[in-house]
Design an enzyme around this catalytic site. Structure first.
Site, PDB file in Angstrom:
ATOM      1  N   GLY A 186      73.655  54.488  35.141  1.00 37.76           N
ATOM      2  CA  GLY A 186      73.646  55.910  34.839  1.00 37.76           C
ATOM      3  C   GLY A 186      72.598  56.295  33.823  1.00 37.76           C
ATOM      4  O   GLY A 186      72.373  57.481  33.577  1.00 37.76           O
ATOM      5  N   ASP A 187      71.929  55.285  33.252  1.00 38.89           N
ATOM      6  CA  ASP A 187      70.940  55.562  32.215  1.00 38.89           C
ATOM      7  C   ASP A 187      69.655  56.113  32.829  1.00 38.89           C
ATOM      8  O   ASP A 187      69.044  55.477  33.698  1.00 38.89           O
ATOM      9  CB  ASP A 187      70.654  54.252  31.485  1.00 38.89           C
ATOM     10  CG  ASP A 187      69.630  54.421  30.376  1.00 38.89           C
ATOM     11  OD1 ASP A 187      70.051  54.480  29.228  1.00 38.89           O
ATOM     12  OD2 ASP A 187      68.439  54.511  30.676  1.00 38.89           O
ATOM     13  N   THR A 188      69.255  57.272  32.364  1.00 38.12           N
ATOM     14  CA  THR A 188      68.070  57.918  32.924  1.00 38.12           C
ATOM     15  C   THR A 188      66.821  57.072  32.721  1.00 38.12           C
ATOM     16  O   THR A 188      66.008  56.930  33.631  1.00 38.12           O
ATOM     17  CB  THR A 188      67.853  59.289  32.267  1.00 38.12           C
ATOM     18  OG1 THR A 188      69.073  60.016  32.326  1.00 38.12           O
ATOM     19  CG2 THR A 188      66.761  60.053  32.967  1.00 38.12           C
TER      20      THR A 188
END
Length: 301
Positions: free
Chosen positions: A253-255
DNA sequence: CCCCAGGGCCATA
DNA sequence: TATGGCCATGGG
């Protein structure tokens, strides 16, 4: 390790680059919890007693920690040395990770360009969780500003050579704040709830680094952390790699991670979770280091 | 003015 | 279990 009065030498492991670590510490954001000064780092610490200031610098073959201010006991000095070792991940042999990098042609450049970069930790669990909550879904410039306001408003501090040095606030201090007080610092209502909630868990002894560390595996730790309001999968993985040095964490989920993987795979779009899992397969047991090295691709030079 | 940023919660189906 | 709205503000 050699202890003298107020200086501690920590042997440098193989595949360690102080410059790469400094590059991380200086990657474009002002951080209020340490100061960079001529190829060294100043860091205020406290372990129960009065705070003191250390400086970490490099010599041939070792990192040198000098006490610049305050008068730590022998025990506190040892705590500080352990802190530095933890911070720079000095006790890890990362050569297995480098062998894996060589086996992946798209990543082989990393073991040249980023040679000796370490997983720079956040040894304090409370600080790490707060930092995650602050940084959730806002740009990092603004996130650092929020952290600075929190630290400068509620952290204790001391002056050394006309510079002010701040310690991260204690859980009890944050737990006692009202939502309105944090709103004044431009925290969102939700973030204010998360922060005071997490601080309360610490203050009442329901979370601690020690208790977390006793759990047998990463998945158990993830379950315990994500049970806390405001701590999701991203935050839990981030904290486990930065604070407990778990090596098998992926910040799904980390951009930033998604951008880095997208660039390396030349996808031209956000990678699906499955694609990230597949990409990380080869690095079983070293996922956390791969995340760190992928983040490194996002800051130039 | 628009979109997005080192997410996570909650309601809805 | 999956999806979408919402949060608050700043940078590009």
């Amino acid at each position: 390790m050699c202890l003298s009065n107020h200086t501690v030498r920590l042997p440098k492991p193989d595949l360690f680059s102080f410059d790469e670590c400094l590059h991380f510490l200086d990657r474009g954001y002002d951080d209020c919890l340490y100061t960079l000064e001529n190829r060294s780092v100043l860091k205020p610490l406290h372990f129960g007693g009065d705070p003191f200031l250390i400086r970490v610098r490099e010599e041939t073959g070792s990192l040198v920690m000098d006490v610049m201010y305050g008068n730590p006991s022998e025990k506190q000095l040892q705590n500080a040395a352990d802190y530095v070792s933890d911070w720079f991940d000095l006790s890890r042999d990362i050569s297995p990770f480098y062998r894996l990098l060589k086996r992946e042609p798209r990543l082989a450049f990393m073991q040249e360009q980023y040679r000796g970069l370490r997983l720079m930790g956040i040894p304090d669990l409370f600080e790490a969780l707060c930092w995650c909550v602050i940084g959730q879904q806002i740009n990092l410039t603004f996130a650092h500003r929020l952290k600075q306001r929190l630290v400068e408003t509620y952290g204790t501090s001391f002056t050394h050579r006309s510079s002010r040095h701040y310690l991260f606030p204690e859980p009890a201090q944050i737990a006692a704040l009202t939502i309105g007080e944090l709103r004044k610092l431009q925290f969102s209502h939700r973030k204010a709830e998360y922060l005071t909630g997490i601080a309360g868990e610490f203050a009442e002894g329901r979370i601690s680094r020690k208790a977390l560390k006793r759990l047998p595996d990463t998945s158990g730790m993830l379950r315990q952390l994500t049970a806390i309001r405001g701590v999701g999968e991203w935050t839990a993985n981030y904290v486990l790699m930065k604070t407990l040095h778990r090596m098998d964490c992926i910040t799904f989920g980390d951009t930033g991670l998604q951008n880095a993987v997208s660039t390396i795979l030349k996808l031209g779009r956000k990678p699906a979770r499955k694609e990230i899992e597949t990409f990380f397969k080869l690095f079983a047991g070293w996922e956390s280091y791969l995340v760190i090295y992928l983040w490194r691709t996002l800051s130039s030079s």
